[in-house]
Design a protein around this motif. Structure first.
Motif, PDB file in Angstrom:
ATOM      1  N   GLN A 242      14.933   7.350  67.308  1.00 52.15           N
ATOM      2  CA  GLN A 242      13.519   7.479  66.979  1.00 52.15           C
ATOM      3  C   GLN A 242      12.829   6.170  67.379  1.00 52.15           C
ATOM      4  N   TRP A 243      11.492   6.203  67.372  1.00 53.79           N
ATOM      5  CA  TRP A 243      10.750   4.990  67.719  1.00 53.79           C
ATOM      6  C   TRP A 243       9.872   4.575  66.545  1.00 53.79           C
ATOM      7  N   ALA A 244       9.979   3.299  66.203  1.00 47.76           N
ATOM      8  CA  ALA A 244       9.167   2.747  65.113  1.00 47.76           C
ATOM      9  C   ALA A 244       8.035   1.924  65.712  1.00 47.76           C
ATOM     10  N   GLU A 245       6.814   2.154  65.190  1.00 43.06           N
ATOM     11  CA  GLU A 245       5.676   1.364  65.631  1.00 43.06           C
ATOM     12  C   GLU A 245       5.218   0.488  64.472  1.00 43.06           C
ATOM     13  N   THR A 278       6.804  -1.719  69.297  1.00 45.10           N
ATOM     14  CA  THR A 278       7.490  -0.428  69.224  1.00 45.10           C
ATOM     15  C   THR A 278       8.950  -0.638  69.587  1.00 45.10           C
ATOM     16  N   PRO A 284      18.025   3.284  60.089  1.00 47.37           N
ATOM     17  CA  PRO A 284      16.929   2.356  59.792  1.00 47.37           C
ATOM     18  C   PRO A 284      17.300   1.147  58.945  1.00 47.37           C
ATOM     19  N   VAL A 300       3.864  -0.572  58.761  1.00 43.93           N
ATOM     20  CA  VAL A 300       4.631   0.446  59.478  1.00 43.93           C
ATOM     21  C   VAL A 300       3.657   1.559  59.856  1.00 43.93           C
ATOM     22  N   SER A 302       4.319   4.067  62.198  1.00 49.53           N
ATOM     23  CA  SER A 302       5.078   5.318  62.311  1.00 49.53           C
ATOM     24  C   SER A 302       6.559   4.972  62.521  1.00 49.53           C
ATOM     25  N   LEU A 306       9.890   6.283  57.818  1.00 45.85           N
ATOM     26  CA  LEU A 306      10.261   4.870  57.776  1.00 45.85           C
ATOM     27  C   LEU A 306       9.311   4.105  56.854  1.00 45.85           C
ATOM     28  N   ARG A 307       8.025   4.422  56.953  1.00 46.07           N
ATOM     29  CA  ARG A 307       7.037   3.766  56.092  1.00 46.07           C
ATOM     30  C   ARG A 307       7.371   4.011  54.620  1.00 46.07           C
TER      31      ARG A 307
END
Length: 321
Positions: A242-245, A278, A284, A300, A302, A306-307
């Protein structure tokens, strides 16, 4: 001309011309008579060079070899700057894994020190003046490290008793080592686990017992290793990416924008000076730990899951105080 280069030049002149006048040496080496004589003395004492003054011929020449160690300049030649770089690198290796290569490196250190000579930088200077500070380094059995490294390089399987901290139990596994990874002050073995039939990373400090097997290791392609173990964030990786921004405040951006969180990260500045980062992740756990280090200067964006996990960790932390 560097002194080590002068040694080589002196040796070449004597071999090519047989007898070399003092003035030729001074012109070729571009040094004073006192410096030249010190170089000769050093060659005689440290390398057992049979260099003598021939009054009849009017110059220096090689005499017949004397008893004792045979005269020979180092086959692999370094100038002083290169030697200092090698000694510094050795000091770094010594701090990363004390004793791992000691028996092989110590003779090399003696030869490097001979090249450096007295009056220049010494091994002791390197140890005293260049410091490697390791914070929160994890301790493991040095014997385990040697066996693991041997298995990695010789492509042999290992049988390990691996302590699983989350379940407080020790599991015996047969693994095919693929590579050793030093990550955040700890060593990990990336290996194919024959118990689970998948690639996994095992912390060396969690190994209670290590046995070297005679069985050949299963080879896993570099592409598969990179996809499974390097695709996500940190040491806890996997196939499902997944990708975290993340958004960092303008003040925090001054540092974060210069950091590498992941080799495939993407980042850009917003008009207000904040920084959007990103990064890919699968598990996580470690990403959350790093996000918490920057609170309250990070948001966070997205994904929502995760947030929420970060919020839960913050809430638990506040409640535990």
């Amino acid at each position: 001309m560097d002194r080590t280069e002068r040694f080589y030049h002196i040796d070449r002149l004597l071999n090519e011309r047989r007898v070399v006048p003092v003035q030729v040496f001074l012109e070729e080496l571009e040094v004073s008579l006192a410096t030249f004589k010190r170089d000769l003395e050093y060659l005689r004492e440290r390398f057992n060079a049979p260099i003598v003054w021939d009054r009849d011929a009017g110059g220096y020449r090689f005499d017949a070899p004397s008893s004792g160690p045979r005269y020979e300049l180092p086959g692999l030649w370094f100038n002083s700057s290169e030697v200092i770089a090698l000694l510094t690198m050795q000091q770094l290796l010594r701090n990363l894994e004390p004793g791992l290569l000691a028996e092989h490196v110590e003779p090399l250190l003696a030869r490097l020190q001979t090249i450096l000579g007295e009056g220049n930088v010494t091994v002791g200077d390197i140890e005293k003046r260049i410091r490697f500070h390791r914070q929160a380094a994890r301790v493991h059995d040095g014997k385990h490290f040697t066996l693991v490294a041997t298995a990695v390089l010789q492509r042999k399987r290992l049988v390990i008793d691996h302590y699983v901290k989350s379940r407080d139990e020790t599991i015996t596994r047969e693994v095919s080592p693929q590579r050793l990874t030093f990550y955040r002050e700890a060593w990990y073995l990336d290996a194919w686990c024959h118990l689970r039939n998948e690639l996994r990373s095992f912390a060396l400090d969690a190994m209670k017992k290590v046995t070297l097997s005679k069985e050949p290791a299963k080879d896993v392609s570099d592409t598969e290793i990179a996809h499974i173990l390097d695709g996500g964030y940190g040491i806890f990786s996997g196939k499902d990416i997944q990708w975290a921004e993340l958004e960092f405040s303008a003040e925090q951006a001054r540092w974060v924008s210069r950091e590498t969180w992941h080799q495939k990260q993407q980042g850009h500045f917003e008009p207000d000076g904040s920084y959007r980062l990103t990064v890919p992740f699968s598990n996580p756990t470690e990403l959350i730990m790093d996000i918490l280090r920057h609170v309250p200067a990070v948001k966070v964006i997205s994904p929502p899951e995760l947030r929420e996990q970060v919020r839960t960790m913050l809430k638990r932390g506040v409640e535990s105080i």
